[in-house]
Design an enzyme around this catalytic site. Structure first.
Site, PDB file in Angstrom:
ATOM      1  N   SER A   1     -13.690   4.733  -8.387  1.00 42.35           N
ATOM      2  CA  SER A   1     -13.249   5.640  -9.402  1.00 42.35           C
ATOM      3  C   SER A   1     -12.581   5.018 -10.216  1.00 42.35           C
ATOM      4  O   SER A   1     -12.625   5.154 -11.595  1.00 42.35           O
ATOM      5  CB  SER A   1     -12.414   6.619  -8.672  1.00 42.35           C
ATOM      6  OG  SER A   1     -11.252   6.132  -7.931  1.00 42.35           O
TER       7      SER A   1
ATOM      8  N   GLU B   1      -7.449  10.798 -13.299  1.00 38.35           N
ATOM      9  CA  GLU B   1      -7.554  10.990 -12.253  1.00 38.35           C
ATOM     10  C   GLU B   1      -6.440  12.050 -11.515  1.00 38.35           C
ATOM     11  O   GLU B   1      -6.607  12.918 -10.556  1.00 38.35           O
ATOM     12  CB  GLU B   1      -7.361   9.666 -11.357  1.00 38.35           C
ATOM     13  CG  GLU B   1      -7.658   9.800  -9.701  1.00 38.35           C
ATOM     14  CD  GLU B   1      -8.721   8.853  -9.326  1.00 38.35           C
ATOM     15  OE1 GLU B   1      -8.959   8.858  -8.138  1.00 38.35           O
ATOM     16  OE2 GLU B   1      -8.847   7.767  -9.878  1.00 38.35           O
TER      17      GLU B   1
ATOM     18  N   GLU C   1       0.975  -1.201  -0.036  1.00 40.35           N
ATOM     19  CA  GLU C   1      -0.159   0.049  -0.014  1.00 40.35           C
ATOM     20  C   GLU C   1       0.856   1.320  -0.050  1.00 40.35           C
ATOM     21  O   GLU C   1       1.807   1.338   0.616  1.00 40.35           O
ATOM     22  CB  GLU C   1      -0.841   0.137   1.194  1.00 40.35           C
ATOM     23  CG  GLU C   1      -2.212   0.552   0.978  1.00 40.35           C
ATOM     24  CD  GLU C   1      -3.018  -0.271   0.180  1.00 40.35           C
ATOM     25  OE1 GLU C   1      -3.348   0.107  -1.150  1.00 40.35           O
ATOM     26  OE2 GLU C   1      -3.526  -1.254   0.594  1.00 40.35           O
TER      27      GLU C   1
ATOM     28  N   ASP D   1      -4.776   0.894  -9.278  1.00 42.20           N
ATOM     29  CA  ASP D   1      -6.093   0.720  -9.093  1.00 42.20           C
ATOM     30  C   ASP D   1      -6.657   0.658 -10.545  1.00 42.20           C
ATOM     31  O   ASP D   1      -7.266  -0.556 -10.807  1.00 42.20           O
ATOM     32  CB  ASP D   1      -6.835   1.854  -8.413  1.00 42.20           C
ATOM     33  CG  ASP D   1      -6.602   1.992  -7.093  1.00 42.20           C
ATOM     34  OD1 ASP D   1      -5.955   1.087  -6.476  1.00 42.20           O
ATOM     35  OD2 ASP D   1      -6.791   3.264  -6.424  1.00 42.20           O
TER      36      ASP D   1
END
Length: 378
Positions: free
Chosen positions: A126, A158, A31, A170
């Site tokens: 998103s 984005e 992450e 993502d």
């Protein structure tokens, strides 16, 4: 799919030419490493967003989402792709990205969206919206865009249009996912390999704390990492091994930036170690690394919250749970739990009861499977 077809026809009084689906993602480990030049280990999930679309004879673009019906139909033109300050900015941003990369739309289009991803839960609604838009545009106009390019276009939208300085994880997972597998992705080179998840269940628990990356400290974390990178005179944080980082950490004068860098460097190593563990079928070791990841996100990167910490610690103590951690950008959202299949149902019941007792609300729990990336269904 019939419901999507019928709903499109009801809104626009004609039939869709294409229907595409793009999944959300859950990141198992790794992450906040993607924008630090490191490795991530996500998988696409079997929840996502559908996009139905048809071409128009004029230059008008119309957008409708069944998930935001109060907004109604949002309109603009292919020549005036300015923000509408609502959910439609995501597909508008993708159309702008297509134009920037040499794929301007030859005409307008009607687009309809519907999905089952909870908004603000950290499951990349998103990115799924961006990827679904890109897949539909590719099919609708016959554009020579690869899956990896769909991911790059979504990230560009984005970063440049929405204003979230995110990495590519993502969008890449949404575009390139493989059924039954997680993807170990080098975010610096876009090299990746698949690792089968084996005989384990994935259970996602939604804290109900809604996050918003654009309005959170996400961009601050990225700036702190950039400060640390400059101090270390490294090309990017994840170019360092943990050993090299420890020898040079004193060069980072700001303690907060030093903590952010420590997380990125060690998290990158955890992602690499986790992939090896999964490839060796060592689920307990994979789970241990997940638990370490959560502690680092809580203490060094400081993107967790009380509710996520409670869910993770409760899960980690439950029999049959290999590992549990927050997933996504943080500041709310979900935990991901790797569990023995026979323990999934008792775990679901126990975590709901524990959260209800602590916070007086029942969390949403999703048992998910690793799925394929974006696909055209019609």
């Amino acid at each position: 799919m019939k419901e999507i077809f019928d709903s499109f026809s009801e809104i626009y009084n004609r039939q869709p030419e294409v229907i595409c689906f793009a999944p959300g993602r859950v990141n198992l480990i790794g992450e906040h490493t993607d924008y630090n030049g490191g490795h991530v280990f996500p998988c696409a999930i079997d929840l996502g967003i559908f996009c139905a679309a048809s071409r128009r004879e004029d230059r008008t673009l119309r957008f409708y989402s069944a998930d935001f019906p109060e907004t109604g139909v949002v309109s603009c033109t292919a020549d005036d792709l300015t923000p509408r300050h609502c959910w439609a900015d995501y597909p508008i941003g993708v159309i702008r990205a297509f134009a920037a990369f040499g794929y301007p739309l030859p005409c307008g289009a009607d687009l309809y969206f519907s999905g089952d991803l909870p908004d603000g839960a950290g499951l990349s609604s998103s990115a799924a919206l961006e990827t679904a838009t890109g897949a539909a545009l590719r099919e609708l106009f016959g554009l020579p865009v690869t899956g990896q390019e769909l991911a790059v276009l979504g990230q560009f939208a984005e970063n440049r249009f929405i204003g979230v300085n995110c990495g590519i994880m993502d969008q890449f997972a949404s575009a390139m996912g493989r059924k039954g597998s997680a993807l170990l992705l080098n975010a610096n080179t876009l090299e990746y390999r698949c690792a089968p998840l084996g005989d384990a269940a994935l259970v996602i628990v939604n804290s109900g704390v809604k996050h918003s990356l654009a309005g959170s400290a996400y961009n601050d974390r990225r700036r702190e990492c950039e400060t640390a990178t400059r101090a270390l005179k490294a090309p990017y944080l994840c170019a360092l091994t943990p050993g090299k980082f420890e020898r040079r950490a004193c060069l980072i004068e700001n303690e907060i930036c030093r903590k952010r860098a420590r997380h990125a460097v060690y998290e990158n190593q955890r992602a690499l170690d986790a992939a090896k563990a999964l490839e060796n079928g060592d689920l307990p070791e994979f789970g241990r690394l997940m638990n370490e990841s959560h502690r680092s996100l809580r203490d060094d990167y400081e993107v967790s919250c009380e509710e996520l910490d409670f869910l993770a610690s409760t899960a980690q103590a439950f029999p049959g749970v290999y590992g549990a951690r927050m997933t996504g950008g943080g500041f709310g959202g979900c935990t991901v739990n790797l569990i023995k299949k026979e323990a999934a149902q008792p775990f679901t019941e126990a975590i709901k009861a524990a959260y209800l007792k602590r916070y007086s609300k029942i969390p949403e729990v999703y048992a998910v499977s690793a799925g394929d990336g974006a696909v055209c269904l019609k």
